[in-house]
Write an enzyme that holds these catalytic residues in place. Structure first.
Site, PDB file in Angstrom:
ATOM      1  CG  ASN A   1       6.476 -10.470  -4.363  1.00  0.00           C
ATOM      2  OD1 ASN A   1       6.780  -9.162  -4.318  1.00  0.00           O
ATOM      3  ND2 ASN A   1       5.556 -11.116  -4.903  1.00  0.00           N
TER       4      ASN A   1
ATOM      5  NE  ARG B   1       0.129 -16.875  -8.365  1.00  0.00           N
ATOM      6  CZ  ARG B   1       0.030 -18.055  -8.146  1.00  0.00           C
ATOM      7  NH1 ARG B   1      -0.169 -18.864  -8.921  1.00  0.00           N
ATOM      8  NH2 ARG B   1       0.067 -18.370  -6.845  1.00  0.00           N
TER       9      ARG B   1
ATOM     10  CG  HIS C   1      -3.639 -12.479   3.666  1.00  0.00           C
ATOM     11  ND1 HIS C   1      -4.831 -12.136   4.021  1.00  0.00           N
ATOM     12  CD2 HIS C   1      -3.276 -12.263   2.447  1.00  0.00           C
ATOM     13  CE1 HIS C   1      -5.334 -11.545   2.982  1.00  0.00           C
ATOM     14  NE2 HIS C   1      -4.277 -11.425   1.953  1.00  0.00           N
TER      15      HIS C   1
ATOM     16  NE  ARG D   1       1.421 -20.666  -2.400  1.00  0.00           N
ATOM     17  CZ  ARG D   1       2.094 -22.006  -1.968  1.00  0.00           C
ATOM     18  NH1 ARG D   1       2.558 -22.791  -2.670  1.00  0.00           N
ATOM     19  NH2 ARG D   1       2.249 -22.131  -0.879  1.00  0.00           N
TER      20      ARG D   1
ATOM     21  N   GLY E   1       4.788   1.047  -2.452  1.00  0.00           N
ATOM     22  CA  GLY E   1       3.201   0.922  -3.407  1.00  0.00           C
ATOM     23  C   GLY E   1       2.572   1.872  -3.343  1.00  0.00           C
TER      24      GLY E   1
ATOM     25  NE  ARG F   1     -11.639 -10.014   2.581  1.00  0.00           N
ATOM     26  CZ  ARG F   1     -10.414 -10.190   2.024  1.00  0.00           C
ATOM     27  NH1 ARG F   1      -9.822 -11.257   2.185  1.00  0.00           N
ATOM     28  NH2 ARG F   1     -10.228  -9.473   0.767  1.00  0.00           N
TER      29      ARG F   1
ATOM     30  N   GLY G   1      -0.449   2.667  -5.776  1.00  0.00           N
ATOM     31  CA  GLY G   1      -1.083   1.510  -6.063  1.00  0.00           C
ATOM     32  C   GLY G   1      -2.493   1.946  -5.569  1.00  0.00           C
TER      33      GLY G   1
ATOM     34  CB  ILE H   1      -3.999  -0.982  -0.899  1.00  0.00           C
ATOM     35  CG1 ILE H   1      -4.401  -2.227  -1.330  1.00  0.00           C
ATOM     36  CG2 ILE H   1      -4.070  -0.743   0.584  1.00  0.00           C
ATOM     37  CD1 ILE H   1      -3.664  -3.554  -0.797  1.00  0.00           C
TER      38      ILE H   1
ATOM     39  CG  ASP I   1      -7.347 -12.573   6.269  1.00  0.00           C
ATOM     40  OD1 ASP I   1      -7.854 -12.656   5.104  1.00  0.00           O
ATOM     41  OD2 ASP I   1      -6.172 -12.233   6.328  1.00  0.00           O
TER      42      ASP I   1
HETATM   43  P1  NAI Z   1      -1.481  -2.532  -6.955  1.00  0.00           P
HETATM   44  O1  NAI Z   1      -0.876  -3.363  -8.205  1.00  0.00           O
HETATM   45  O2  NAI Z   1      -2.685  -1.517  -7.172  1.00  0.00           O
HETATM   46  O3  NAI Z   1      -0.391  -1.424  -6.283  1.00  0.00           O
HETATM   47  C1  NAI Z   1       0.918  -1.968  -6.014  1.00  0.00           C
HETATM   48  C2  NAI Z   1       1.941  -0.691  -6.257  1.00  0.00           C
HETATM   49  O4  NAI Z   1       3.261  -1.298  -5.848  1.00  0.00           O
HETATM   50  C3  NAI Z   1       2.096  -0.514  -7.629  1.00  0.00           C
HETATM   51  O5  NAI Z   1       1.866   0.998  -7.859  1.00  0.00           O
HETATM   52  C4  NAI Z   1       3.502  -0.851  -7.917  1.00  0.00           C
HETATM   53  O6  NAI Z   1       4.165   0.200  -8.983  1.00  0.00           O
HETATM   54  C5  NAI Z   1       4.183  -0.649  -6.463  1.00  0.00           C
HETATM   55  N1  NAI Z   1       5.501  -1.769  -6.279  1.00  0.00           N
HETATM   56  C6  NAI Z   1       5.556  -2.813  -6.920  1.00  0.00           C
HETATM   57  N2  NAI Z   1       6.885  -3.090  -6.548  1.00  0.00           N
HETATM   58  C7  NAI Z   1       7.424  -2.130  -5.647  1.00  0.00           C
HETATM   59  C8  NAI Z   1       8.559  -1.896  -5.033  1.00  0.00           C
HETATM   60  N3  NAI Z   1       9.583  -2.974  -5.124  1.00  0.00           N
HETATM   61  N4  NAI Z   1       8.636  -0.866  -4.201  1.00  0.00           N
HETATM   62  C9  NAI Z   1       7.761   0.027  -4.237  1.00  0.00           C
HETATM   63  N5  NAI Z   1       6.661  -0.139  -4.839  1.00  0.00           N
HETATM   64  C10 NAI Z   1       6.426  -1.233  -5.455  1.00  0.00           C
HETATM   65  O7  NAI Z   1      -1.875  -3.427  -5.736  1.00  0.00           O
HETATM   66  P2  NAI Z   1      -2.944  -2.987  -4.410  1.00  0.00           P
HETATM   67  O8  NAI Z   1      -4.104  -3.447  -4.715  1.00  0.00           O
HETATM   68  O9  NAI Z   1      -2.397  -1.720  -3.639  1.00  0.00           O
HETATM   69  O10 NAI Z   1      -2.157  -4.270  -3.470  1.00  0.00           O
HETATM   70  C11 NAI Z   1      -0.750  -4.212  -3.129  1.00  0.00           C
HETATM   71  C12 NAI Z   1      -0.237  -5.594  -2.363  1.00  0.00           C
HETATM   72  O11 NAI Z   1      -1.306  -5.839  -1.236  1.00  0.00           O
HETATM   73  C13 NAI Z   1      -0.681  -6.771  -3.456  1.00  0.00           C
HETATM   74  O12 NAI Z   1       0.658  -7.648  -3.027  1.00  0.00           O
HETATM   75  C14 NAI Z   1      -1.732  -7.530  -2.882  1.00  0.00           C
HETATM   76  O13 NAI Z   1      -1.954  -8.850  -3.059  1.00  0.00           O
HETATM   77  C15 NAI Z   1      -1.807  -7.135  -1.433  1.00  0.00           C
HETATM   78  N6  NAI Z   1      -2.782  -7.474  -0.571  1.00  0.00           N
HETATM   79  C16 NAI Z   1      -2.784  -8.052   0.618  1.00  0.00           C
HETATM   80  C17 NAI Z   1      -3.953  -7.798   1.490  1.00  0.00           C
HETATM   81  C18 NAI Z   1      -3.769  -8.496   2.823  1.00  0.00           C
HETATM   82  O14 NAI Z   1      -4.807  -8.455   3.478  1.00  0.00           O
HETATM   83  N7  NAI Z   1      -2.639  -8.928   3.431  1.00  0.00           N
HETATM   84  C19 NAI Z   1      -5.175  -7.536   1.070  1.00  0.00           C
HETATM   85  C20 NAI Z   1      -5.238  -7.119  -0.173  1.00  0.00           C
HETATM   86  C21 NAI Z   1      -3.997  -6.866  -1.043  1.00  0.00           C
END
Ligand code: NAI
Length: 335
Positions: free
Chosen positions: A105, A92, A187, A98, A11, A162, A14, A16, A159
């Site tokens: 995933n 999603r 989470h 869900r 990712g 936070r 993305g 993060i 979390d």
């Molecule tokens: P984003 O949508 O900006 O980036 C996700 C990236 O992952 C995209 O560039 C996409 O092309 C890539 N991607 C999707 N499937 C993939 C795969 N199979 N292999 C490689 N890359 C893949 O999302 P963001 O904001 O960066 O968040 C990423 C994940 O982290 C989300 O699932 C989000 O819900 C989760 N998250 C978890 C948190 C936690 O505390 N556990 C906190 C914040 C976000």
């Protein structure tokens, strides 16, 4: 100069990672004397964006950034990696239940688990961030029979941070003055932010806050913080998630401060009565690259009710993906 370590990140193009990768390259995660090789992984459609990001990383001329490699598949991307940060996940989509999200995933994380099993360094440490993080970590670890489940964790540090930030603000202190916050469970909004063992300036936090504020404002606010941020920014937490990844990996690899407790999603070994076989956030301490659950903390009736609610949710998630899980081999190599 130390030998560089290989850090694989999914990712990578993305939101993060747009924060995370710069922190890693600057030495915030592995230490200021540890060179890093970044093995960045994306889906094929995002490779051009990833190329742009790699240019920016190069343009920072970080002294610790040894090499960047770009990959559109995890089998190449995980090759010989010492650390794997699984950030990418399918969000999603419209009309998706869900259970659909869990299943879609599950396929992604099953493939990633297999690739880690076959191509990563034998001692790889894996942190799953992509949601649903706890169950994705379970799927990845079950698909990597050659690796110990103790090599997998999921992110609940956001979390934890936070909760720490909110308590600091309520008490008029800084986060440095607060210790031993605990996040239990998933989470998700069922997580349980527990302040019964927390300390503010070395004294019990519960003696310094109002119980009704804790139960009726603090807990739901921590549980729903992700949605609150999306509502305000129109985008989900990215910089704070990146900081949390750095904090969790930093503690796991370099240890926690003496006496300090942090929260980490790890495979339950039955501690605190939580059913074995789900990834659950526990209080841990880290030393010499290993984490250990902190035992013997008192769990009152209020806490037990919350622990059970989040445990049940994780068992439900596990039941939804059960048919996609390979046979459980955890007993043969549990920590
Ligand atoms: P984003 O949508 O900006 O980036 C996700 C990236 O992952 C995209 O560039 C996409 O092309 C890539 N991607 C999707 N499937 C993939 C795969 N199979 N292999 C490689 N890359 C893949 O999302 P963001 O904001 O960066 O968040 C990423 C994940 O982290 C989300 O699932 C989000 O819900 C989760 N998250 C978890 C948190 C936690 O505390 N556990 C906190 C914040 C976000």
């Amino acid at each position: 100069m130390r030998r560089p370590v290989r850090i694989a990140v999914t990712g990578a193009a993305g939101a993060i990672c747009y924060n995370l990768l710069f922190k890693i390259a600057a030495g915030e995660m592995m230490g200021r004397d540890q060179p890093v090789i970044l093995q960045l992984i994306e889906i094929p459609d995002a490779m051009e964006a990833l190329r742009g990001l790699a240019m920016e990383l190069e343009d920072c001329a970080y002294p610790l950034l040894h090499t960047i490699t770009l990959h559109d598949n995890v089998e190449d991307g995980f090759s010989n990696c010492h650390y794997a940060l699984l950030v990418g996940a399918r969000p999603r989509g419209p009309g998706m239940e869900r259970s659909d999200l869990l299943e879609v995933n599950a396929e992604i994380f099953a493939r990633q688990g297999k690739a880690l099993n076959d191509f990563a360094n034998r001692d790889v440490k894996v942190l799953v961030t992509g949601n649903p993080a706890n169950t994705n970590a379970l799927i990845a670890s079950r698909n990597a029979p050659k690796l110990s489940p103790s090599q997998f964790t999921c992110l609940t540090r956001l979390d934890h941070n936070r909760a720490k930030g909110m308590l600091a603000s309520q008490c008029g202190v800084t986060a440095r003055d607060i210790q031993n916050i605990i996040i239990w469970g998933n989470h998700s909004p069922t997580q349980y932010p527990d302040l019964h063992h927390a300390r503010v300036f070395g004294r019990p936090a519960m003696g310094q806050i109002d119980t009704s504020w804790y139960r009726n404002e603090f807990i739901p606010r921590v549980q729903e913080r992700g949605s609150e941020i999306i509502k305000a920014r129109g985008l989900s937490s990215a910089a704070s998630a990146a900081q949390a990844i750095v904090d969790q990996m930093h503690n796991w690899t370099q240890g926690t401060e003496p006496g300090e407790i942090v929260s980490m999603g790890i495979l339950s070994d039955g501690s605190y009565g939580i059913e074995k076989g789900v990834f659950f956030s526990f209080p841990v301490r880290c030393n010499y690259g290993r984490y250990q659950i902190v035992h013997g903390l008192d769990i009152n009736d209020f806490s037990r009710k919350h622990l059970t609610a989040t445990e049940l949710e994780l068992l439900e998630e596990k039941a939804i993906v059960e048919h996609l899980l390979p046979k459980d081999t955890e007993e043969s190599h549990n920590n």
